[in-house]
Write a protein that holds these residues in place. Structure first.
Motif, PDB file in Angstrom:
ATOM      1  N   ALA A   1      64.307  33.819  84.813  1.00  0.00           N
ATOM      2  CA  ALA A   1      63.281  33.074  84.075  1.00  0.00           C
ATOM      3  C   ALA A   1      63.402  31.591  84.373  1.00  0.00           C
ATOM      4  CB  ALA A   1      63.484  33.288  82.573  1.00  0.00           C
ATOM      5  N   ALA A   2      62.276  30.903  84.253  1.00  0.00           N
ATOM      6  CA  ALA A   2      62.310  29.441  84.355  1.00  0.00           C
ATOM      7  C   ALA A   2      62.862  28.902  83.036  1.00  0.00           C
ATOM      8  CB  ALA A   2      60.905  28.905  84.593  1.00  0.00           C
ATOM      9  N   LEU A   3      63.830  27.983  83.112  1.00  0.00           N
ATOM     10  CA  LEU A   3      64.460  27.465  81.892  1.00  0.00           C
ATOM     11  C   LEU A   3      64.423  25.946  81.858  1.00  0.00           C
ATOM     12  CD1 LEU A   3      67.722  29.653  81.666  1.00  0.00           C
ATOM     13  CD2 LEU A   3      65.535  30.032  80.496  1.00  0.00           C
ATOM     14  N   SER A   4      64.303  25.392  80.660  1.00  0.00           N
ATOM     15  CA  SER A   4      64.352  23.938  80.505  1.00  0.00           C
ATOM     16  C   SER A   4      65.785  23.459  80.686  1.00  0.00           C
ATOM     17  CB  SER A   4      63.908  23.526  79.106  1.00  0.00           C
ATOM     18  OG  SER A   4      62.573  23.864  78.934  1.00  0.00           O
ATOM     19  N   VAL A   5      65.937  22.319  81.345  1.00  0.00           N
ATOM     20  CA  VAL A   5      67.268  21.704  81.459  1.00  0.00           C
ATOM     21  C   VAL A   5      67.386  20.728  80.299  1.00  0.00           C
ATOM     22  CG1 VAL A   5      68.851  20.418  82.924  1.00  0.00           C
ATOM     23  CG2 VAL A   5      67.088  21.846  83.971  1.00  0.00           C
ATOM     24  N   VAL A   6      68.087  21.127  79.250  1.00  0.00           N
ATOM     25  CA  VAL A   6      68.191  20.271  78.073  1.00  0.00           C
ATOM     26  C   VAL A   6      69.146  19.117  78.380  1.00  0.00           C
ATOM     27  CG1 VAL A   6      67.723  22.109  76.439  1.00  0.00           C
ATOM     28  CG2 VAL A   6      70.085  21.650  77.132  1.00  0.00           C
ATOM     29  N   SER A   7      69.069  18.058  77.582  1.00  0.00           N
ATOM     30  CA  SER A   7      70.052  16.996  77.776  1.00  0.00           C
ATOM     31  C   SER A   7      71.310  17.413  77.022  1.00  0.00           C
ATOM     32  CB  SER A   7      69.538  15.648  77.289  1.00  0.00           C
ATOM     33  OG  SER A   7      68.785  15.819  76.141  1.00  0.00           O
TER      34      SER A   7
ATOM     35  N   LEU B   1      73.216  22.646  87.037  1.00  0.00           N
ATOM     36  CA  LEU B   1      73.817  23.827  87.675  1.00  0.00           C
ATOM     37  C   LEU B   1      73.919  24.988  86.683  1.00  0.00           C
ATOM     38  CD1 LEU B   1      76.809  22.391  89.758  1.00  0.00           C
ATOM     39  CD2 LEU B   1      74.668  23.327  90.630  1.00  0.00           C
ATOM     40  N   ASP B   2      74.461  24.705  85.494  1.00  0.00           N
ATOM     41  CA  ASP B   2      74.634  25.767  84.488  1.00  0.00           C
ATOM     42  C   ASP B   2      73.289  26.416  84.157  1.00  0.00           C
ATOM     43  OD1 ASP B   2      77.237  24.919  84.456  1.00  0.00           O
ATOM     44  OD2 ASP B   2      77.327  24.449  82.319  1.00  0.00           O
ATOM     45  N   THR B   3      72.258  25.563  84.001  1.00  0.00           N
ATOM     46  CA  THR B   3      70.935  26.093  83.661  1.00  0.00           C
ATOM     47  C   THR B   3      70.395  26.943  84.816  1.00  0.00           C
ATOM     48  OG1 THR B   3      70.578  24.064  82.400  1.00  0.00           O
ATOM     49  CG2 THR B   3      68.660  25.469  82.738  1.00  0.00           C
ATOM     50  N   SER B   4      70.722  26.543  86.040  1.00  0.00           N
ATOM     51  CA  SER B   4      70.273  27.317  87.207  1.00  0.00           C
ATOM     52  C   SER B   4      70.943  28.695  87.214  1.00  0.00           C
ATOM     53  CB  SER B   4      70.603  26.567  88.504  1.00  0.00           C
ATOM     54  OG  SER B   4      69.931  25.331  88.527  1.00  0.00           O
ATOM     55  N   PHE B   5      72.251  28.740  86.916  1.00  0.00           N
ATOM     56  CA  PHE B   5      72.939  30.041  86.852  1.00  0.00           C
ATOM     57  C   PHE B   5      72.299  30.920  85.773  1.00  0.00           C
ATOM     58  CE2 PHE B   5      76.490  27.876  89.067  1.00  0.00           C
ATOM     59  CZ  PHE B   5      76.704  28.816  90.059  1.00  0.00           C
ATOM     60  N   GLU B   6      72.036  30.317  84.621  1.00  0.00           N
ATOM     61  CA  GLU B   6      71.455  31.070  83.506  1.00  0.00           C
ATOM     62  C   GLU B   6      70.033  31.544  83.857  1.00  0.00           C
ATOM     63  OE1 GLU B   6      73.120  32.117  81.008  1.00  0.00           O
ATOM     64  OE2 GLU B   6      71.367  33.052  80.062  1.00  0.00           O
ATOM     65  N   SER B   7      69.308  30.696  84.565  1.00  0.00           N
ATOM     66  CA  SER B   7      67.949  31.044  84.988  1.00  0.00           C
ATOM     67  C   SER B   7      67.979  32.273  85.892  1.00  0.00           C
ATOM     68  CB  SER B   7      67.326  29.848  85.716  1.00  0.00           C
ATOM     69  OG  SER B   7      66.340  30.268  86.610  1.00  0.00           O
ATOM     70  N   HIS B   8      68.969  32.294  86.805  1.00  0.00           N
ATOM     71  CA  HIS B   8      69.092  33.474  87.680  1.00  0.00           C
ATOM     72  C   HIS B   8      69.410  34.718  86.837  1.00  0.00           C
ATOM     73  CE1 HIS B   8      70.237  36.155  90.919  1.00  0.00           C
ATOM     74  NE2 HIS B   8      71.362  36.374  90.277  1.00  0.00           N
ATOM     75  N   ALA B   9      70.352  34.570  85.902  1.00  0.00           N
ATOM     76  CA  ALA B   9      70.766  35.717  85.089  1.00  0.00           C
ATOM     77  C   ALA B   9      69.585  36.278  84.296  1.00  0.00           C
ATOM     78  CB  ALA B   9      71.904  35.303  84.153  1.00  0.00           C
ATOM     79  N   GLN B  10      68.739  35.381  83.796  1.00  0.00           N
ATOM     80  CA  GLN B  10      67.599  35.819  82.977  1.00  0.00           C
ATOM     81  C   GLN B  10      66.346  36.064  83.798  1.00  0.00           C
ATOM     82  OE1 GLN B  10      66.667  33.404  79.572  1.00  0.00           O
ATOM     83  NE2 GLN B  10      68.803  32.928  79.141  1.00  0.00           N
TER      84      GLN B  10
ATOM     85  N   PHE C   1      65.756  16.375  86.573  1.00  0.00           N
ATOM     86  CA  PHE C   1      65.241  17.742  86.468  1.00  0.00           C
ATOM     87  C   PHE C   1      64.891  18.049  85.006  1.00  0.00           C
ATOM     88  CE2 PHE C   1      66.375  20.111  90.433  1.00  0.00           C
ATOM     89  CZ  PHE C   1      66.940  19.069  91.139  1.00  0.00           C
ATOM     90  N   THR C   2      63.753  18.728  84.798  1.00  0.00           N
ATOM     91  CA  THR C   2      63.430  19.162  83.433  1.00  0.00           C
ATOM     92  C   THR C   2      63.398  20.683  83.313  1.00  0.00           C
ATOM     93  OG1 THR C   2      61.095  18.974  83.977  1.00  0.00           O
ATOM     94  CG2 THR C   2      62.097  17.114  82.803  1.00  0.00           C
ATOM     95  N   ASN C   3      63.194  21.373  84.434  1.00  0.00           N
ATOM     96  CA  ASN C   3      63.027  22.828  84.375  1.00  0.00           C
ATOM     97  C   ASN C   3      63.438  23.429  85.714  1.00  0.00           C
ATOM     98  OD1 ASN C   3      61.264  25.364  84.751  1.00  0.00           O
ATOM     99  ND2 ASN C   3      61.006  24.901  82.580  1.00  0.00           N
ATOM    100  N   VAL C   4      64.137  24.567  85.673  1.00  0.00           N
ATOM    101  CA  VAL C   4      64.533  25.222  86.933  1.00  0.00           C
ATOM    102  C   VAL C   4      64.295  26.728  86.863  1.00  0.00           C
ATOM    103  CG1 VAL C   4      66.293  23.566  87.700  1.00  0.00           C
ATOM    104  CG2 VAL C   4      66.955  25.370  86.109  1.00  0.00           C
ATOM    105  N   HIS C   5      63.899  27.274  87.981  1.00  0.00           N
ATOM    106  CA  HIS C   5      63.867  28.732  88.134  1.00  0.00           C
ATOM    107  C   HIS C   5      64.671  29.027  89.399  1.00  0.00           C
ATOM    108  CE1 HIS C   5      61.467  32.707  87.604  1.00  0.00           C
ATOM    109  NE2 HIS C   5      62.749  32.902  87.835  1.00  0.00           N
ATOM    110  N   CYS C   6      65.845  29.612  89.188  1.00  0.00           N
ATOM    111  CA  CYS C   6      66.796  29.738  90.304  1.00  0.00           C
ATOM    112  C   CYS C   6      66.979  31.202  90.705  1.00  0.00           C
ATOM    113  CB  CYS C   6      68.139  29.159  89.861  1.00  0.00           C
ATOM    114  SG  CYS C   6      69.445  29.398  91.059  1.00  0.00           S
TER     115      CYS C   6
END
Ligand SMILES: NC(=O)c1ccc[n+]([C@@H]2O[C@H](COP(=O)([O-])OP(=O)(O)OC[C@H]3O[C@@H](n4cnc5c(N)ncnc54)[C@H](O)[C@@H]3O)[C@@H](O)[C@H]2O)c1
Length: 360
Positions: free
Chosen positions: A351-357, A340-349, A202-207
Motif C-alpha cells: 500500500a501507499a503510506l504517508s511518511v509521518v514526521s 526507509l521504515d515507511t518503505s518497508f512497511e509499504s511493501h509489507a502492506q 518525501f510525504t508518501n511512498v509505495h515501495c
C-alpha cells in the motif's frame, strides 16, 4: 583531534585514508574483534593502540572522536556507548536499523552535546551540490517530477569480491546477519540523493522489494539469503511533485552508478555519478547537465561546470574544531530512516503510506 576507528573492514580503509590526510586529525586507535583484520589495518595505517572490543578502548580513553565503520546492526550499541563516554561520533550509514533507534541516538548525542554526523557519502558529489543550488535558486522553476536510481552489479560479476565465498558480501544478503538488503544499504543514499538534490521531502511512498533466488535452498552455510536485492519506490513530495526511486544489485553493466533527473516547469537537470569512495569528490566522476531557457524548445542539454565540495570527513573535523554540528547530522539520518521504515512497511502492506514526521 585524536580519532579511534571502530571496525577495520572495507569502509574503515576509506576513513583511515581520508582522516589521515586531514591536518589536525590523528588516527590513534583501532578496534575490531577480527584479529587478523585489526592487525593488518593497524600495520598499514601505523596505529599503535589496538583493541578487540570497544569497552577496552573506552577504558583506555585516549581519544576524542570515533569513526564508526562497523556493520549496520552494530552502529546503535557502539555509538550509544561512545556518546555515553562523551565522544564525538562520525557514523557510517545507515545510522541504525530503524527510525526508533536512530532517534534515540540523535537525542542522546544532542543531550551530550557531542558532534554527531553520518557518512552520506554522495553529499560530496560536486554535481549534486550544484544541482541543488540551481533548484533552490529557482533556475528550473517548480519541481514536478523526480527520477533517481542507484545501480550496482556485484551479484552478477565478481569485481568487488565473490559474494558466494566472501563473508564481507554475504552478511549483506542476510537479514539475520543485520542487513536490510539493498533498500537498507544503498537505499538511504539514493533517497537522500533524490530529496537533497531536489530540495524536497518525501510525504508518501509505495515501495516494492524483490529478493531473487541465488543458490540452492537460498542458503550458504549460516547465511540465509533473504535480504532484498532490488526495490522500486513511487514517491510523493511535500510540494506535490511525484517521482520514482529505484535500486538493484543485479544491474549488469553498472558497477556503482547514481543518477538523478529533476524536472521543473522551467527546466530539467540531470546528475550522474559513477564512482564511490573518495572519488565522488573529483568532478571528473560526476556530471550535471541542464536543459532550460532557450534550450527548452529544442531539447538541448548543456553541461554545467561544478566545483569540488568537502567530503563529510573534512566536515566532521571542521565541526569538532568549531564546536558546531554540521550536516549530514544524526537528525537528518533519522528522517531518512523514517522514509526507509515507511518503505518497508509499504511493501509489507502493498500500500501507499504517508511518511509521518517521526519523533526525535
Ligand atoms: N558511506 C558509504 O558509501 C558506505 C559504503 C560502504 C559501506 N558503508 C557502511 O559502512 C559500514 C561497514 O561496511 P564495510 O563494507 O566496511 O563492512 P565490513 O564487513 O568490510 O567491515 C566491518 C568490520 O567491522 C568489524 N566489527 C564487527 N563488529 C564490531 C564491533 N562490535 N566492534 C568493532 N568492530 C566490529 C568486523 O569484524 C569488520 O571488520 C556498514 O554500515 C556499511 O553500510 C558505507
Amino acid at each position: 583531534m585524536r580519532l579511534l576507528i571502530l571496525g577495520t573492514g572495507a569502509m574503515a580503509v576509506q576513513h583511515a585514508e581520508a582522516f589521515g590526510a586531514i591536518a589536525g586529525a590523528k588516527l590513534v586507535a583501532a578496534v575490531d574483534p577480527h584479529t587478523e583484520r585489526l592487525a593488518a589495518f593497524s600495520e598499514r595505517f601505523e596505529i599503535e593502540q589496538r583493541f578487540a572490543g570497544l569497552p577496552d578502548a573506552l577504558d583506555w580513553d585516549g581519544f576524542d572522536a570515533v569513526a564508526n565503520a562497523t556493520p549496520d546492526n552494530v552502529h546503535y550499541e557502539t555509538t550509544m556507548d561512545c556518546i555515553a563516554a562523551n565522544k564525538h561520533v562520525f557514523c557510517e550509514k545507515p545510522l541504525a536499523t530503524n527510525q526508533k533507534l536512530a532517534a534515540e541516538m540523535t537525542r542522546s548525542a544532542d543531550q551530550a552535546g557531542v558532534i554527531n554526523m553520518v557518512n552520506l557519502l554522495y553529499r560530496g558529489v560536486p554535481a549534486l551540490q550544484a544541482a541543488r543550488e540551481m533548484v533552490l535558486a529557482g533556475e528550473i522553476g517548480e519541481v514536478k517530477h523526480v527520477e533517481a536510481s542507484y545501480l550496482q552489479s556485484w551479484l552478477t560479476q565478481p569485481s568487488w569480491g565473490d559474494w558466494r565465498t566472501d563473508e564481507r558480501w554475504l552478511w549483506r544478503l542476510s537479514t539475520r546477519h543485520g542487513s536490510n538488503g539493498t533498500l537498507g544499504d544503498v537505499g538511504i543514499h539514493i533517497i537522500d540523493f533524490a530529496c537533497y538534490g531536489a530540495g524536497l521531502d518525501f510525504t508518501n511512498v509505495h515501495c516494492r522489494l524483490q529478493t531473487f533466488p541465488k543458490v540452492e535452498s537460498n542458503r550458504i552455510g549460516d547465511y540465509e539469503l533473504d535480504a532484498n536485492d532490488s526495490f522500486t519506490i513511487n514517491a510523493s513530495f511535500n510540494n506535490g511533485a511525484i517521482g520514482v526511486i529505484h535500486s538493484s544489485r543485479w544491474a549488469s553493466g553498472h558497477q556503482n552508478d547514481l543518477a538523478l533527473r529533476i524536472y521543473g516547469d522551467k527546466g530539467g537537470l540531470e546528475v550522474k555519478c559513477w564512482r564511490g569512495g573518495h572519488l565522488v569528490a573529483d568532478p571528473k566522476y560526476s556530471s550535471l547537465r541542464a536543459c532550460k531557457e532557450d534550450g527548452l524548445t529544442t531539447g538541448t542539454w548543456r553541461d554545467v561546470p561544478c566545483r569540488t565540495v568537502p567530503l563529510n570527513y573534512q566536515r566532521f573535523v571542521d565541526a569538532i574544531c568549531h564546536g558546531e554540528n554540521l550536516e549530514p547530522s544524526f537528525a537528518t539520518a533519522t528522517r531518512l530512516q523514517q522514509i526507509l521504515d515507511t518503505s518497508f512497511e509499504s511493501h509489507a502492506q502493498n500500500a501507499a503510506l504517508s511518511v509521518v514526521s517521526g519523533d526525535l
